[in-house]
Design an enzyme around this catalytic site. Structure first.
Site, PDB file in Angstrom:
ATOM      1  N   ARG A  65     -41.934 -12.520 -87.606  1.00  0.00           N
ATOM      2  CA  ARG A  65     -41.835 -11.188 -88.204  1.00  0.00           C
ATOM      3  C   ARG A  65     -43.239 -10.635 -88.441  1.00  0.00           C
ATOM      4  O   ARG A  65     -43.726 -10.603 -89.578  1.00  0.00           O
ATOM      5  CB  ARG A  65     -41.059 -11.261 -89.518  1.00  0.00           C
ATOM      6  CG  ARG A  65     -39.620 -11.746 -89.335  1.00  0.00           C
ATOM      7  CD  ARG A  65     -38.958 -11.952 -90.683  1.00  0.00           C
ATOM      8  NE  ARG A  65     -37.591 -12.437 -90.536  1.00  0.00           N
ATOM      9  CZ  ARG A  65     -36.810 -12.780 -91.556  1.00  0.00           C
ATOM     10  NH1 ARG A  65     -37.277 -12.695 -92.795  1.00  0.00           N
ATOM     11  NH2 ARG A  65     -35.580 -13.215 -91.353  1.00  0.00           N
TER      12      ARG A  65
ATOM     13  N   ASP B 225     -46.358  -8.368 -89.207  1.00  0.00           N
ATOM     14  CA  ASP B 225     -46.494  -7.272 -90.168  1.00  0.00           C
ATOM     15  C   ASP B 225     -46.982  -5.991 -89.497  1.00  0.00           C
ATOM     16  O   ASP B 225     -47.361  -5.979 -88.327  1.00  0.00           O
ATOM     17  CB  ASP B 225     -47.498  -7.669 -91.261  1.00  0.00           C
ATOM     18  CG  ASP B 225     -46.979  -8.776 -92.159  1.00  0.00           C
ATOM     19  OD1 ASP B 225     -45.753  -8.905 -92.289  1.00  0.00           O
ATOM     20  OD2 ASP B 225     -47.813  -9.509 -92.730  1.00  0.00           O
TER      21      ASP B 225
ATOM     22  N   TYR C 190     -51.478 -18.283 -83.364  1.00  0.00           N
ATOM     23  CA  TYR C 190     -52.027 -16.973 -83.698  1.00  0.00           C
ATOM     24  C   TYR C 190     -53.542 -16.973 -83.459  1.00  0.00           C
ATOM     25  O   TYR C 190     -54.192 -18.023 -83.575  1.00  0.00           O
ATOM     26  CB  TYR C 190     -51.803 -16.640 -85.172  1.00  0.00           C
ATOM     27  CG  TYR C 190     -50.419 -16.154 -85.526  1.00  0.00           C
ATOM     28  CD1 TYR C 190     -50.115 -14.794 -85.537  1.00  0.00           C
ATOM     29  CD2 TYR C 190     -49.420 -17.057 -85.878  1.00  0.00           C
ATOM     30  CE1 TYR C 190     -48.836 -14.354 -85.879  1.00  0.00           C
ATOM     31  CE2 TYR C 190     -48.149 -16.618 -86.232  1.00  0.00           C
ATOM     32  CZ  TYR C 190     -47.868 -15.263 -86.230  1.00  0.00           C
ATOM     33  OH  TYR C 190     -46.614 -14.834 -86.566  1.00  0.00           O
TER      34      TYR C 190
ATOM     35  N   ARG D 120     -54.339 -14.632 -91.996  1.00  0.00           N
ATOM     36  CA  ARG D 120     -55.336 -13.650 -92.424  1.00  0.00           C
ATOM     37  C   ARG D 120     -56.157 -14.151 -93.610  1.00  0.00           C
ATOM     38  O   ARG D 120     -57.350 -13.838 -93.735  1.00  0.00           O
ATOM     39  CB  ARG D 120     -54.649 -12.331 -92.756  1.00  0.00           C
ATOM     40  CG  ARG D 120     -54.083 -11.630 -91.522  1.00  0.00           C
ATOM     41  CD  ARG D 120     -53.017 -10.592 -91.843  1.00  0.00           C
ATOM     42  NE  ARG D 120     -53.523  -9.538 -92.708  1.00  0.00           N
ATOM     43  CZ  ARG D 120     -52.752  -8.587 -93.234  1.00  0.00           C
ATOM     44  NH1 ARG D 120     -51.442  -8.582 -92.997  1.00  0.00           N
ATOM     45  NH2 ARG D 120     -53.276  -7.655 -93.998  1.00  0.00           N
TER      46      ARG D 120
END
Length: 244
Positions: free
Chosen positions: A49, A51, A109, A196
């Site tokens: 999911r 962002d 990622y 992040r």
């Protein structure tokens, strides 16, 4: 039949992957596009999911359909209904119990940091601009501390209500090519904003505000305030979802 899709998208214009009432999302656009060609009401299940503002080179999704369109033609058919910032790269028939999210073994990622005196107009939507001098060897040393199974509470957004905060980081690599620093991380799962925050923490190591030797203690503390900042969404890419 159950169809697995691999999708690439520029998340700049979308409020993330997951469908929402008052915001444009990738899932909503995709479901409409597939529904247009199959004539069905489509429920698309995404592996991650992402962002608002986050991009994907290897998002995976699946849906069930009775369409007679040959599976090898599906990407072309779906792409004909999509805007240019979303592309289906492949489609295949998978077992009925395949679930894009729950069948995944790990995800990869990357986070891009544009490390130069001046912002590049070509990277403004795809990296975090950081003009200060950064020590890559220190970042690499700190990165080793994240490997393995840990409680990553200190690297989770306070807005998250997840109860199990233990994750296993399988790989965390830092590279720099010209002005672009890339943090690449593979784990069996990720907490909200985990990549992040880890990238922000490593950047603080790179400028000397956090020492590499402090990372294990920050992890053990489970204290979000001790970790680095949450870097902006635009530098984050979902690269790959691994199922084998």
């Amino acid at each position: 039949m159950n169809i697995k899709l691999e999708i690439e998208y520029d998340g700049t214009n979308y409020h993330g992957w997951q469908k929402q009432k008052n915001s444009l999302t990738v899932q909503e656009i995709m479901e409409k596009a597939i529904g247009n060609i199959t004539g069905e009401e489509i429920k698309l299940i995404g592996a991650g999911r992402t962002d608002a503002g986050v991009h994907a080179r290897g998002q995976v999704a699946n849906f069930h359909t009775n369409t007679r369109i040959p599976v090898e033609r599906l990407p072309y058919a779906i792409n004909s209904q999509l805007p240019p910032d979303i592309v289906v790269k492949s489609a295949e028939i998978v077992p009925e119990d395949f679930h894009a999210r729950y069948s995944a073994k790990s995800k990869v990622y990357t986070y891009n940091i544009y490390n130069s005196k001046y912002l590049s107009p070509f990277y403004r939507n795809y990296s975090y601009f950081f003009p200060c001098n950064v020590l890559i060897p220190s970042m690499k040393k700190a990165a080793e501390c994240f490997l393995g199974e840990h409680d990553f509470s200190a690297f989770m957004s306070s807005q998250s209500s997840v109860k199990n905060t233990v994750r296993t980081v399988k790989r965390l690599e830092i590279t720099k090519e010209k002005d672009l620093i890339t943090v690449e991380i593979e784990a069996n799962g990720f907490l909200y904003n985990m990549v992040r925050i880890i990238a922000g923490t490593l950047l603080m190591v790179g400028i000397g505000k956090i020492k590499p030797s402090e990372i294990p203690d920050i992890i053990r503390s489970k204290d979000r305030k001790r970790a680095g900042p949450t870097l902006p969404a635009n530098g984050l890419f979902l690269e790959k979802v691994i199922y084998d």
